[in-house]
Scaffold this motif. Structure first.
Motif, PDB file in Angstrom:
ATOM      1  N   ASP A  56       1.368  -1.519   0.050  1.00 24.22           N
ATOM      2  CA  ASP A  56       0.281   0.121   0.107  1.00 24.22           C
ATOM      3  C   ASP A  56       0.334   1.298   0.129  1.00 24.22           C
ATOM      4  O   ASP A  56       2.085   1.495   0.452  1.00 24.22           O
ATOM      5  N   HIS A  57       0.356   2.558  -0.396  1.00 25.52           N
ATOM      6  CA  HIS A  57       0.768   3.811  -0.486  1.00 25.52           C
ATOM      7  C   HIS A  57       0.431   4.725   0.911  1.00 25.52           C
ATOM      8  O   HIS A  57      -1.069   4.324   0.472  1.00 25.52           O
ATOM      9  N   PRO A  58       0.844   5.566   0.985  1.00 27.34           N
ATOM     10  CA  PRO A  58      -0.360   6.477   2.299  1.00 27.34           C
ATOM     11  C   PRO A  58      -1.148   7.529   1.865  1.00 27.34           C
ATOM     12  O   PRO A  58      -1.315   8.221   2.013  1.00 27.34           O
ATOM     13  N   GLY A  59      -1.198   7.488   0.379  1.00 24.54           N
ATOM     14  CA  GLY A  59      -2.742   8.283   0.140  1.00 24.54           C
ATOM     15  C   GLY A  59      -3.367   7.695   0.248  1.00 24.54           C
ATOM     16  O   GLY A  59      -4.213   6.601   1.092  1.00 24.54           O
ATOM     17  N   GLY A  60      -4.800   8.540   0.319  1.00 24.18           N
ATOM     18  CA  GLY A  60      -5.884   8.332   1.177  1.00 24.18           C
ATOM     19  C   GLY A  60      -6.509   8.797   2.274  1.00 24.18           C
ATOM     20  O   GLY A  60      -5.949   9.599   2.902  1.00 24.18           O
ATOM     21  N   ASN A  61      -6.812   7.504   2.849  1.00 23.40           N
ATOM     22  CA  ASN A  61      -6.494   7.507   4.443  1.00 23.40           C
ATOM     23  C   ASN A  61      -5.233   7.024   4.789  1.00 23.40           C
ATOM     24  O   ASN A  61      -5.260   7.534   5.935  1.00 23.40           O
ATOM     25  N   GLY A  62      -4.635   6.339   3.949  1.00 26.89           N
ATOM     26  CA  GLY A  62      -3.243   6.198   5.284  1.00 26.89           C
ATOM     27  C   GLY A  62      -2.286   5.075   4.471  1.00 26.89           C
ATOM     28  O   GLY A  62      -2.596   4.836   3.553  1.00 26.89           O
ATOM     29  N   ASP A  63      -1.722   4.831   5.305  1.00 21.99           N
ATOM     30  CA  ASP A  63      -0.834   3.031   4.573  1.00 21.99           C
ATOM     31  C   ASP A  63      -0.894   1.898   5.200  1.00 21.99           C
ATOM     32  O   ASP A  63      -1.062   1.842   6.652  1.00 21.99           O
ATOM     33  N   TYR A  64      -1.458   1.167   4.845  1.00 17.45           N
ATOM     34  CA  TYR A  64      -1.957   0.287   5.123  1.00 17.45           C
ATOM     35  C   TYR A  64      -1.591  -1.090   4.907  1.00 17.45           C
ATOM     36  O   TYR A  64      -1.658  -1.902   4.041  1.00 17.45           O
ATOM     37  N   GLU A  65      -0.963  -2.081   5.718  1.00 16.40           N
ATOM     38  CA  GLU A  65       0.074  -3.422   5.220  1.00 16.40           C
ATOM     39  C   GLU A  65      -0.893  -4.463   6.457  1.00 16.40           C
ATOM     40  O   GLU A  65      -0.087  -4.947   7.416  1.00 16.40           O
ATOM     41  N   ARG A  66      -1.869  -4.571   5.733  1.00 17.38           N
ATOM     42  CA  ARG A  66      -2.572  -5.516   6.470  1.00 17.38           C
ATOM     43  C   ARG A  66      -2.362  -6.990   6.442  1.00 17.38           C
ATOM     44  O   ARG A  66      -2.008  -7.426   4.908  1.00 17.38           O
ATOM     45  N   PRO A 118       0.157  14.785  13.341  1.00 16.93           N
ATOM     46  CA  PRO A 118      -0.292  16.246  12.986  1.00 16.93           C
ATOM     47  C   PRO A 118      -0.491  16.918  11.820  1.00 16.93           C
ATOM     48  O   PRO A 118      -0.120  16.743  10.914  1.00 16.93           O
ATOM     49  N   ALA A 119      -1.238  17.597  12.230  1.00 13.94           N
ATOM     50  CA  ALA A 119      -1.374  18.897  11.227  1.00 13.94           C
ATOM     51  C   ALA A 119      -0.798  19.172  10.253  1.00 13.94           C
ATOM     52  O   ALA A 119       0.306  19.713   9.832  1.00 13.94           O
ATOM     53  N   GLY A 120      -1.763  18.744   8.964  1.00 12.02           N
ATOM     54  CA  GLY A 120      -0.572  18.998   7.737  1.00 12.02           C
ATOM     55  C   GLY A 120       0.555  17.771   7.258  1.00 12.02           C
ATOM     56  O   GLY A 120       1.118  17.717   6.061  1.00 12.02           O
ATOM     57  N   GLU A 121       0.370  17.096   8.270  1.00 14.39           N
ATOM     58  CA  GLU A 121       1.540  16.032   7.931  1.00 14.39           C
ATOM     59  C   GLU A 121       0.779  14.206   8.018  1.00 14.39           C
ATOM     60  O   GLU A 121      -0.252  14.119   8.395  1.00 14.39           O
ATOM     61  N   MET A 122       1.467  13.429   6.691  1.00 14.68           N
ATOM     62  CA  MET A 122       0.961  12.719   6.422  1.00 14.68           C
ATOM     63  C   MET A 122       2.045  10.991   6.473  1.00 14.68           C
ATOM     64  O   MET A 122       3.244  11.492   6.804  1.00 14.68           O
ATOM     65  N   CYS A 123       1.239  10.195   6.566  1.00 13.38           N
ATOM     66  CA  CYS A 123       1.879   8.684   6.635  1.00 13.38           C
ATOM     67  C   CYS A 123       2.735   8.531   5.899  1.00 13.38           C
ATOM     68  O   CYS A 123       2.755   9.162   5.054  1.00 13.38           O
ATOM     69  N   LEU A 124       4.196   8.374   5.909  1.00 12.45           N
ATOM     70  CA  LEU A 124       5.100   7.581   5.510  1.00 12.45           C
ATOM     71  C   LEU A 124       4.553   6.247   4.679  1.00 12.45           C
ATOM     72  O   LEU A 124       4.165   5.752   5.081  1.00 12.45           O
ATOM     73  N   ASN A 125       5.649   6.165   4.076  1.00  7.47           N
ATOM     74  CA  ASN A 125       5.717   4.729   2.966  1.00  7.47           C
ATOM     75  C   ASN A 125       6.417   3.437   3.735  1.00  7.47           C
ATOM     76  O   ASN A 125       7.902   3.662   3.909  1.00  7.47           O
ATOM     77  N   TYR A 126       5.780   2.465   4.586  1.00  8.06           N
ATOM     78  CA  TYR A 126       5.658   1.862   5.181  1.00  8.06           C
ATOM     79  C   TYR A 126       6.214  -0.055   4.445  1.00  8.06           C
ATOM     80  O   TYR A 126       5.258  -0.021   4.094  1.00  8.06           O
ATOM     81  N   ALA A 127       6.520  -0.787   4.912  1.00  4.70           N
ATOM     82  CA  ALA A 127       7.444  -1.944   4.767  1.00  4.70           C
ATOM     83  C   ALA A 127       6.967  -2.586   5.945  1.00  4.70           C
ATOM     84  O   ALA A 127       7.535  -2.393   6.845  1.00  4.70           O
TER      85      ALA A 127
END
Length: 1149
Positions: A56-66, A118-127
């Motif tokens: 997954d990538h952090p677009g949309g609502n966040g990064d999901y590695e389910r 925090p405001a204005g910050e998005m999740c990073l891309n995780y593995a």
């Protein structure tokens, strides 16, 4: 939660730029044997770590590695019970060191939510990776290594010795995994091919050293390369056609080149290539189709794009996640075998060429369990309205539950072949019906009820778009204009500007271009929404009239203002430098130039429907995104005699920055041109700031852009806009707003208004125009929205059906949230106002709202009617009880009843039955009879339609039609009705005809005075003849032939039921066989004449008795009462193109 775009998409170089770690290579000298290295112990004594996963990538609502998603794609690479989980970013930063709020579980996986950062910050891309118990993962080296590749080509030249190599890849992701220390590449010796003997001979010159061409040293070839429009093709590469092609030279800035040594023998073929030059962006022509399958079956999805150069590589995605090309081995078709429920979801493809990328529309795959029912056997609720004399005391209403089976794909009997399009399409439909008897006043009414749904062959219905193309200023019709679909002419407009085009199968986006052969109007490209379930959708095409040409001197600088709104400065200005015009062959043009520049000014809100196309473009990732316009302009340059079109280079556009109300738009402003083949806008160039003194005492800031005027002549000053939402709208047959009375095929349009600085509540211009067509669950229309400032964007919403404007729910004197369809307090936030809110004389056919994006944590805003752009599916599938805006039809005094229920707005719900009113779902024949009433009152006239000569239907009811007669303005004791009856003809099995037994019954104290002589003679001569012993009615076996106005019968056949009825009704009103009118002409084209007298005071007719039975009609603020009609007050509209007929008020009622 759907997965975002997978980082697996990075397998295509340069897509997302993710870092790739390549496997270390150990080499073995040729001739030596490779030896397997002993496997070393795991670095963790408690188990073995898996490879790193990033799906997954952090677009949309966040990064999901389910974990469930990882198991779906990498089932054999994850153990059943992981012990630990470790997460890091793709830049090798441990999750604990990022400072972000994250969640992890060995059983569930890892997730990071953007809203918790925090405001204005998005999740990073995780593995992530998992620690598995010892022995639970494959340990032998064969599972960790790929197969050996094929041996490479021998490196030796002819008659020499060289080497060949082959390699394999360690599947463990860590470079330090000890099992990856085995040999990954090996080599062997090889011999080159024998050197060929050059047997080539030359008629001119000599053979070159490579023995592949003849050379003439004394000869020099001169040439010039031009683009399609005559402009020089600078930097073009010139090749000699060979295997492979051999580069000879590169053209200079003027497209000129020289090649020495080419012999003039006519045998040399040159190839011309321009780096990074594409004449066309890729455009998706074939989209994957939604399908349904059972577990264990297989399915194939296909897509196909065109472009220049032709797209070659395709990528397939499942629920936004890239499918591994090596694993699925797909090209432009994707094959999935041995399906299970995890394969269900949405699939789309993506491709690209040098000019850009494009994505297909998503297709839905439904996977049914092996023992599951292909369709829900229980029908959905579907209430039909009964005749006005069939009130049901048991339910206290005029409605009856008949059920319906929604037409959805289902897994039928599929053949074993895997095809892009199923040979036979299967849909859910009615598999079992029962006949019920309903007690009415004086008779029993039969009705067929759906009791069971099943999987069966889909009903095929033709999809039509029709309408009228007229001038936006005077409504002058576009007479005999050409209509193009791509490069193919698919139709012409008629004398009145009318047109009808059948939509080709599998069309996802219908792009039509209307061309005026007389050059009075700007060629207009429209993206027209249509009803995929079949039937016709009506569109009004507004044509922009061309500006009269002005004369320019090609040797002088010329300036042309864009925007001539009274009291306002121009939005922009064209600057044409001297000596910039050139002919189609690239030669410079010197002389007088006729220039016609037509500007569509968005500051005039009435010009919104004239906007070309649908204001969309495709970004670098292939996503279709919206534009917000600051004006469109069309340019035509010709020589002084207006016989030769001219091109122009280096034209400047000066955009007044004070006209851009949103400062953030200045940086994103671009110049766009319309591609009429695709209906998409393509970028022409950027703007840059330039301070120029304009006028004597003012200095303003301008944006300056450059462009060339070549084959495309329609341009746009636009800004890409990312703040988008959907507005949910439903349309109804009346103000009762019943789910069963929803109307399909209605065109819902949204005019997005431009906010002024400070987000004023009174915007001054429009920025975008969008349309959608309602289906069984309404329509979701795109619009701009904002979550920080609810008033930032506002919009007008309107709806029309076959040219008739539907009414919106009133907002004054009291706003009723239950009627509007939106609860408080969200309705107040949206500031709903119908257009007549302050002035009752204004039309009631539109409303205005502030498009306030729903607040994520506000429960009252999470259920519509505004949906975030990423929740389109949720908007489309929203239940009836979810919030939505409403329109309703102002029904005329008419009523239709079918024994076999059928929704004319949705032809695919047609049911095979001998008593079906329409025998075929692809051809609809409408029949009307004109009845004259002599008497002081308007009366209701009924046609009772029964089987006549067919043994399966004889004596059985097809349906009932009721209509109220219309009073003649000049003759108070005369009124006329145009009444529908069921045409005679073949029934659904197409084996035998049935002459319908039709009874025409005026509902009152009436008796038959006369019958049209020609009609009577026809019926007598076409046996059998119906018996007419009752003078209060008229019975006939409906004629088989399409009789005309001389008989008082009006028959029209069309591919759409509404169209057939509208045309036949217009002819009946007009009393002609080829005309059309919306004003009833009472004394022409009459079939039957009845004399109807007023009853004595103590006797009440049916309508009066119903009116005096208040218990059957509960009090309601709504205007319409079932089966009743208020006295007419002046002009009353009937369904059609909005032309009124006249009905006088009646007294004493």
């Amino acid at each position: 939660m759907p997965l975002g775009r997978s980082s697996g998409e990075t397998q295509k170089a340069g897509v997302l730029g993710e870092r790739v770690l390549k496997q270390a290579v150990s080499r073995i000298p040729p001739g030596q044997k490779r030896q397997a290295l002993p496997a070393k112990s795991s670095p963790d004594s408690h188990g073995t770590w898996t490879a790193w996963f990033n799906i997954d990538h952090p677009g949309g609502n966040g990064d999901y590695e389910r974990m469930d998603a990882i198991r779906f794609y990498y089932r054999e690479r994850v153990c059943p019970q992981p012990l630990q989980i470790e997460a890091r970013t793709t830049d090798w930063i441990p999750a604990a060191d990022t400072g972000q709020v994250v969640h992890a579980s060995p059983r569930e996986g890892f997730w990071c939510l953007n809203k918790k950062q925090p405001a204005g910050e998005m999740c990073l891309n995780y593995a992530v990776r998992f620690l598995c118990p010892a022995g639970s993962l494959p340990q032998d080296a064969k599972m960790l290594w790929s197969s050996w590749s094929r041996w490479s080509e021998c490196s030796a030249k002819c008659d020499e010795t060289g080497t060949q190599t082959r390699s394999r890849t360690c599947l463990a992701e860590s470079l330090w995994d000890p099992r990856c220390e085995e040999v990954s590449e090996e080599g062997r010796r090889c011999s080159g091919p024998p050197c060929p003997v050059c047997n080539m001979t030359c008629s001119m010159g000599r053979v070159n050293a490579e023995c592949d061409a003849c050379m003439c040293e004394e000869h020099l070839l001169h040439g010039k390369v031009s683009l399609q429009d005559g402009a020089p093709a600078a930097g073009t590469a010139v090749y000699r056609q060979d295997q492979p092609a051999k580069l000879l030279t590169v053209a200079d800035d003027e497209g000129v080149f020289q090649v020495p040594g080419i012999c003039p023998d006519g045998k040399t073929i040159l190839l011309i290539r321009k780096p990074k030059y594409a004449t066309a962006l890729p455009y998706m022509m074939t989209h994957p189709e939604s399908k349904a399958r059972k577990e264990g079956q297989s399915v194939s999805f296909c897509c196909q794009a065109v472009g220049d150069p032709e797209p070659a590589q395709y990528y397939w995605f499942h629920n936004e996640t890239l499918l591994d090309p090596m694993l699925y081995k797909y090209k432009n078709n994707l094959v999935l075998k041995n399906l299970n429920v995890d394969h269900a979801g949405q699939y789309f493809c993506k491709t690209s060429n040098d000019a850009g990328s494009v994505k297909s529309h998503a297709a839905t795959l439904s996977v049914i369990a092996k023992n599951g029912a292909p369709c829900d056997p229980k029908p959905e609720s579907n209430l039909v309205q009964l005749p006005h004399d069939c009130f049901q005391n048991s339910t206290g209403s005029f409605h009856y539950e008949v059920g319906r089976c929604p037409s959805r794909p289902c897994p039928g009997m599929q053949d074993k072949g895997l095809r892009c399009k199923d040979t036979v399409a299967y849909c859910c439909g009615v598999s079992k019906m029962e006949t019920r008897e309903i007690a009415c006043i004086g008779y029993t009414l039969p009705i067929k009820v759906a009791v069971e749904c099943g999987c069966q062959k889909c009903t095929k219905a033709k999809v039509i778009v029709r309408g009228r193309a007229v001038a936006s200023d005077t409504e002058e019709p576009l007479r005999f204009g050409h209509i193009y679909l791509g490069n193919n002419r698919v139709g012409m407009t008629g004398y009145r500007g009318t047109f009808s085009v059948q939509v080709p199968p599998n069309t996802e986006r219908l792009v039509l271009t209307f061309v005026d052969r007389l050059n009075k109007f700007v060629n207009t490209t429209k993206v027209l929404p249509f009803n995929k379930n079949g039937g016709a959708v009506y569109h009004e095409i507004k044509m922009l009239r061309k500006k009269p040409p002005i004369i320019l001197d090609s040797t002088q600088t010329s300036e042309i203002p864009l925007g001539d709104l009274e009291g306002e400065d121009p939005i922009a200005q064209l600057e044409i430098p001297p000596n910039t015009f050139y002919r189609q062959n690239g030669q410079p043009y010197v002389g007088k130039v006729k220039a016609s520049v037509t500007f569509l000014d968005p500051r005039n809100i009435s010009s919104a429907p004239i906007a070309q196309s649908d204001l969309n473009f495709v970004d670098d990732q292939g996503d279709m995104l919206p534009l917000r316009t600051y004006g469109m302009f069309s340019m035509d340059f010709t020589d002084e005699t207006a016989t030769e079109p001219l091109n122009a280079g280096n034209v400047k556009v000066h955009l007044d920055s004070s006209q851009v109300s949103m400062p953030e738009h200045l940086a994103g402003m671009k110049l766009w041109s319309l591609n009429p083949q695709t209906g998409l806008w393509e970028e022409e160039g950027d703007f840059h700031l330039d301070k120029s003194r304009r006028g004597k005492r003012e200095e303003r800031t301008f944006l300056v852009g450059n462009m060339e005027i070549r084959e495309r002549r329609l341009f746009n000053l636009d800004v890409p806009e990312s703040r988008r939402c959907y507005i949910k709208v439903r349309t109804y047959r009346s103000e009762r707003y019943l789910p069963s009375e929803q109307v399909s095929g209605v065109v819902v349009s949204v005019i997005n208004l431009e906010p002024t600085p400070g987000y004023s509540s009174n915007p001054r211009a429009w920025g975008r125009f969008d349309s959608a067509v309602t289906g069984s669950s309404g329509a979701c229309v795109p619009a701009f929205c904002d979550d920080q400032n609810p008033d930032a964007y506002s919009a007008y919403i309107m709806a029309s059906l076959v040219g008739e404007e539907l009414e919106a729910v009133p907002s004054s004197p009291r706003l009723n949230p239950a009627a509007v369809g939106v609860p408080q307090p969200y309705l107040s936030k949206l500031k709903y106002q119908r257009t007549d809110h302050y002035d009752r004389q204004v039309k009631k056919t539109a409303f205005r709202i502030s498009v306030a994006k729903p607040t994520p944590n506000a429960a009252e805003e999470s259920n519509g009617p505004i949906y975030p752009y990423e929740k389109l599916q949720e908007c489309e599938a929203a239940p009836y009880m979810a919030a939505h805006f409403r329109f309703y039809r102002v029904e005329g005094d008419r009523y239709d009843y079918n024994t076999v229920p059928f929704n004319e707005d949705d032809p695919v719900n047609w049911t095979e039955d001998y008593l079906a009113w329409w025998p075929r779902p692809t051809e609809f024949r409408a029949c009307y009879i004109k009845v004259k009433i002599s008497g002081p009152l308007e009366v209701n006239v009924r046609s009772r339609n029964m089987g006549g000569t067919h043994p399966r239907t004889s004596g059985k009811l097809y349906g009932i039609r009721d209509v109220r007669s219309i009073r003649d303005l000049d003759q108070p004791n005369l009124s006329t009705a145009c009444l529908e009856f069921k045409c005679s003809g073949m029934l659904y099995d197409q084996e035998r005809i049935d002459r319908t037994m039709v009874k025409i019954i005026p509902q009152g104290n009436c008796y038959r005075e006369s019958v049209n002589g020609m009609l009577h003679e026809y019926l007598v001569n076409h046996l059998p003849v119906a018996v007419n012993n009752d003078s209060s009615q008229y019975t006939m076996l409906a004629p088989l032939d399409p009789l005309g106005h001389n008989y008082g019968i009006y028959t029209v056949t069309d591919q759409d039921p509404r169209t057939a009825k509208e045309i036949a009704l217009g002819r009946c009103f007009d009393g002609t066989s080829d005309g059309s009118s919306r004003i009833m002409k009472s004394n022409v084209g009459i079939a039957l004449t009845f004399i109807c007298q007023e009853k004595e005071v103590q006797q009440q007719n049916l309508f009066e008795s119903l009116r005096n039975a208040p218990g059957r009609f509960p009090a309601s603020p709504l205007r319409e009462r079932i089966g009743l009609r208020r006295p007419s007050r002046g002009r009353v509209r009937i369904r059609g193109q909005g032309v009124p007929f006249v009905r006088t008020p009646q007294k004493g009622r």
